[in-house]
Design a protein around this motif. Structure first.
Motif, PDB file in Angstrom:
ATOM      1  N   VAL A  97       4.455  10.810   2.357  1.00  0.00           N
ATOM      2  CA  VAL A  97       3.932   9.600   1.720  1.00  0.00           C
ATOM      3  C   VAL A  97       4.595   8.377   2.356  1.00  0.00           C
ATOM      4  O   VAL A  97       5.825   8.331   2.496  1.00  0.00           O
ATOM      5  CB  VAL A  97       4.190   9.611   0.199  1.00  0.00           C
ATOM      6  N   ASN A 108       0.613   9.939   5.124  1.00  0.00           N
ATOM      7  CA  ASN A 108       0.603   9.761   6.570  1.00  0.00           C
ATOM      8  C   ASN A 108       0.638  11.121   7.222  1.00  0.00           C
ATOM      9  O   ASN A 108       1.614  11.875   7.078  1.00  0.00           O
ATOM     10  CB  ASN A 108       1.811   8.915   6.997  1.00  0.00           C
ATOM     11  N   SER A 166       0.844  -1.199   0.000  1.00  0.00           N
ATOM     12  CA  SER A 166       0.000   0.000   0.000  1.00  0.00           C
ATOM     13  C   SER A 166       0.877   1.246   0.000  1.00  0.00           C
ATOM     14  O   SER A 166       2.035   1.215   0.441  1.00  0.00           O
ATOM     15  CB  SER A 166      -0.942   0.005   1.214  1.00  0.00           C
ATOM     16  N   ARG A 167       0.307   2.339  -0.497  1.00  0.00           N
ATOM     17  CA  ARG A 167       1.028   3.625  -0.520  1.00  0.00           C
ATOM     18  C   ARG A 167       0.005   4.727  -0.295  1.00  0.00           C
ATOM     19  O   ARG A 167      -1.062   4.756  -0.933  1.00  0.00           O
ATOM     20  CB  ARG A 167       1.718   3.810  -1.864  1.00  0.00           C
ATOM     21  N   GLY A 168       0.311   5.628   0.648  1.00  0.00           N
ATOM     22  CA  GLY A 168      -0.625   6.698   0.969  1.00  0.00           C
ATOM     23  C   GLY A 168       0.011   7.777   1.828  1.00  0.00           C
ATOM     24  O   GLY A 168       1.165   7.655   2.291  1.00  0.00           O
TER      25      GLY A 168
END
Length: 484
Positions: free
Chosen positions: A119, A113, A109-111
């Motif tokens: 990221v 924070n 997953s990548r998002g």
């Protein structure tokens, strides 16, 4: 201090106590009524050749080739091969239930924070294992049932091949005897035609009454009808062989015309004095016996479903987290939980499943006993027919020879004017009937040998496996090492 020790001792002995409560299956083998000896006479005291080499006894390569073609083309053999492939797959699945399972898992997953205001990339990969501890033998019972049904499917595959071989041999024998009957009918038609010709010449000369000439002409026409009917029967048999074997009809006709005469063998194969040894050669009896064993295992499966199930799981993995240029990795592993599922209330469903499994077992046992009785009856009937044809053959041939001599003598007397046409036709009819009876008796004897071959199992033995079948096509076209 003593209490924890006692608790640990109780926990350590719990698996042994549970194992001691393992379910009990009904007998996997049941007794079937089999007489101590055959009541019908054995041909030649049951001596001579091996049952598996039955077809080679004829020294007719065309018969063996037709059987191979028929077995490769038979939908019955194809269906049995498909069932065999299914049974193999089911056995593989049942065996797999006894072993731990292992699955691979991965995620990424990548998002954004909010805590680090950047990221974040997260990745995880690992292995997850699970194993049902078969305390009460449920999975083992399922595997046993699958193994027994695989053995039964192999036997049924052989049974289908034996049936096709017997049917092909019977049709091949029918064609040979039909051709001989056609020769008899055509010879009779030629003889009657010559008689009619001579009678017409005598009528024109004024020596024979018109009624007598009409009788000779009618007799000639009647014989032509019989010959044509016999020819039609031979045509039907040829087309039946074409349908059975898939061979080109013109080619098959030429091969049949070139084939050597087929006669009922005086010796063919041995039959043991004890029915149990002979009946063990029948694949249908063996398959029914394996079905009893499979039903017994299914009773154990149904009973085990009423007891607790114990499963153990575990995981091992590696994780990665990258945030704002900082990367961290971690390794994880765990054993457990050890989960116990205990049936408490199901409205009587599991108890009903046990009753149903026992009913299926009783049905399989009865079907097996009935199959043995049927096998004994078929062998006895085939032996009785063989004995009867052997007793009749000598007298039938003697009668045919004497009737033929009587007809020849009457024909000579008729030509000399010492016998009437009615006498000649009566002698001819009797001679024709006796010649036809001899050929029919030989056909009956050959059919009895084929029936005995089939009733005795066709040379199949449980030690000879059907070929491995990755596909149903392979299972139906690859011949086994035994000869059918």
């Amino acid at each position: 201090m003593k209490r924890p020790v006692l608790q640990r001792l109780a926990l350590s002995t719990l698996p042994l106590a549970l194992a001691a409560c393992a379910v009990q299956r009904p007998p996997a083998a049941v007794q079937a009524p089999a007489p101590s000896a055959w009541h019908a006479p054995l041909p030649h005291q049951g001596s001579v050749a091996d049952l598996a080499g039955w077809w080679q006894r004829h020294s007719d390569p065309l018969l063996g080739a037709l059987i191979v073609d028929a077995q490769a083309l038979s939908p019955t053999v194809a269906e049995a091969g498909a069932r065999l492939a299914q049974a193999r797959a089911q056995q593989t699945a049942a065996r797999a239930a006894l072993l731990p399972s292992l699955d691979a898992q991965a995620s990424a997953s990548r998002g954004f924070n909010e805590q680090v205001r950047g990221v974040a990339t997260t990745a995880q990969a690992g292995l997850q294992a699970g194993w049902e501890i078969d305390l009460f033998g449920r999975n083992a019972a399922v595997a046993d049932a699958a193994r027994e049904r695989l053995a039964g499917a192999q036997a049924q595959w052989h049974e289908a091949r034996v049936s096709v071989a017997a049917e092909t041999a019977l049709q091949y024998s029918n064609w040979h005897h039909c051709a001989r009957q056609l020769q008899v009918a055509q010879a009779d038609a030629r003889s009657r035609g010559e008689t009619a010709r001579l009678t017409r010449e005598s009528e024109r000369a004024g020596f024979t009454a018109p009624a007598t000439a009409a009788l000779a002409t009618a007799s000639q026409a009647d014989s032509a009808v019989r010959a044509e009917q016999q020819r039609l029967q031979c045509e039907v048999i040829v087309k039946t062989l074409v349908a059975l074997t898939g061979r080109d009809e013109p080619l098959l006709r030429s091969q049949l015309a070139a084939a050597p005469p087929l006669h009922p063998p005086e010796q063919l194969f041995s039959i043991d004095g004890l029915p149990a040894q002979t009946l063990a050669q029948r694949p249908d009896v063996y398959a029914a016996e394996r079905e009893v064993a499979a039903a017994s295992a299914e009773v154990g499966d149904a009973q085990a479903q009423r007891y607790p199930r114990l499963t153990l799981s575990g995981t091992i993995g590696r994780g990665l987290v990258r945030t704002a240029g900082v990367q961290a990795t971690s390794n994880t592993w765990s054993i457990g939980p050890l989960a116990v599922t205990l049936p408490l209330f199901d409205g009587g469903r599991r108890a009903a499943q046990v009753d149903a499994a026992r009913a299926r077992y009783d049905s399989a046992a009865q079907a097996y006993r009935a199959q043995v009785r049927q096998a004994v009856s078929e062998v006895e009937q085939a032996l009785a027919r063989l004995d009867s044809t052997a007793r009749r053959s000598t007298d039938a041939r003697r009668a045919a020879e004497d009737y033929r001599r009587s007809f020849t003598a009457t024909q000579e007397r008729w030509r000399a004017g010492l016998a009437s046409l009615v006498e000649l036709e009566d002698a001819r009819r009797t001679a024709l009937a006796s010649d036809t009876a001899v050929v029919a008796l030989e056909q009956e004897r050959m059919a009895a040998w084929v029936a005995l071959y089939r009733a005795a199992g066709g040379g199949w033995t449980p030690e000879v496996d059907a070929p491995a079948a990755q596909t149903s096509t392979q299972a139906t076209t690859t011949p086994p090492s035994s000869s059918h």
